[in-house]
Design an enzyme around this catalytic site. Structure first.
Site, PDB file in Angstrom:
ATOM      1  CG  ASP A 117       5.517  44.700 -14.963  1.00 58.72           C
ATOM      2  OD1 ASP A 117       6.095  44.007 -15.825  1.00 58.72           O
ATOM      3  OD2 ASP A 117       4.834  45.692 -15.249  1.00 58.72           O
ATOM      4  CG  ASP A 133       9.006  44.937 -19.174  1.00 55.59           C
ATOM      5  OD1 ASP A 133       8.346  44.636 -20.186  1.00 55.59           O
ATOM      6  OD2 ASP A 133       8.489  45.137 -18.058  1.00 55.59           O
TER       7      ASP A 133
END
Length: 154
Positions: A117, A133
């Site tokens: 991330d 995402d």
């Protein structure tokens, strides 16, 4: 659905996967875990994190569960994407985005045992996330818009 439209939706999924994996590779190559770099002041930063859970790091370390959920989700999305009974451009675009996002994160889980991330919104208190995402989120929103406002008219 024509083969050309099928190919178009697969290209959308592939572009999500490629963009996701390229940015993740850039982050891993140029950042250490926890490093932060402002991209657009007050709006967007890159912050490198390794997430071995799902959204908000729930079910941390449950890789077998994530593998099974990912495989099942990929199968369901492909079924609806290529089933002639469910045909609408908005619906199919949403599914293509979801498919690309699921596969993008699944690649990380298979290869690394965690998801990379890096995207941080600086103007709101929100978790750090990645392109996959984002694609999943936007795709689900498009599917819901179709289901709530359009599907009864089709």
């Amino acid at each position: 659905m024509s083969k050309a439209k099928q190919a178009l939706y697969l290209i959308v999924s592939l572009l999500v996967i490629i963009a996701d994996q390229l940015l993740k590779n850039y982050i891993v190559t140029n950042f250490k875990i926890g490093d932060e770099k402002t991209i657009i002041p007050g709006v967007l930063s890159f912050t490198y994190l390794q997430n071995d859970g799902a959204a908000w790091n729930i079910f941390s370390g449950q890789m077998i569960l994530f593998y099974l959920i990912s495989i099942a989700a990929i199968a369901v999305v492909i079924y609806y994407l290529f089933n002639p009974k469910y045909k609408n451009g908005l619906f199919d675009t949403g599914l293509a985005l979801v498919l690309g996002g699921i596969i993008g994160n699944f690649i990380d889980r298979l290869h690394l045992k965690y998801v990379i991330d890096m995207l941080q919104l600086d103007f709101i208190q929100f978790n750090i996330f990645n392109i996959a995402d984002s694609a999943i989120t936007v795709g689900i929103i498009l599917v819901f818009i179709y289901l709530i406002f359009i599907s009864e008219k089709d």
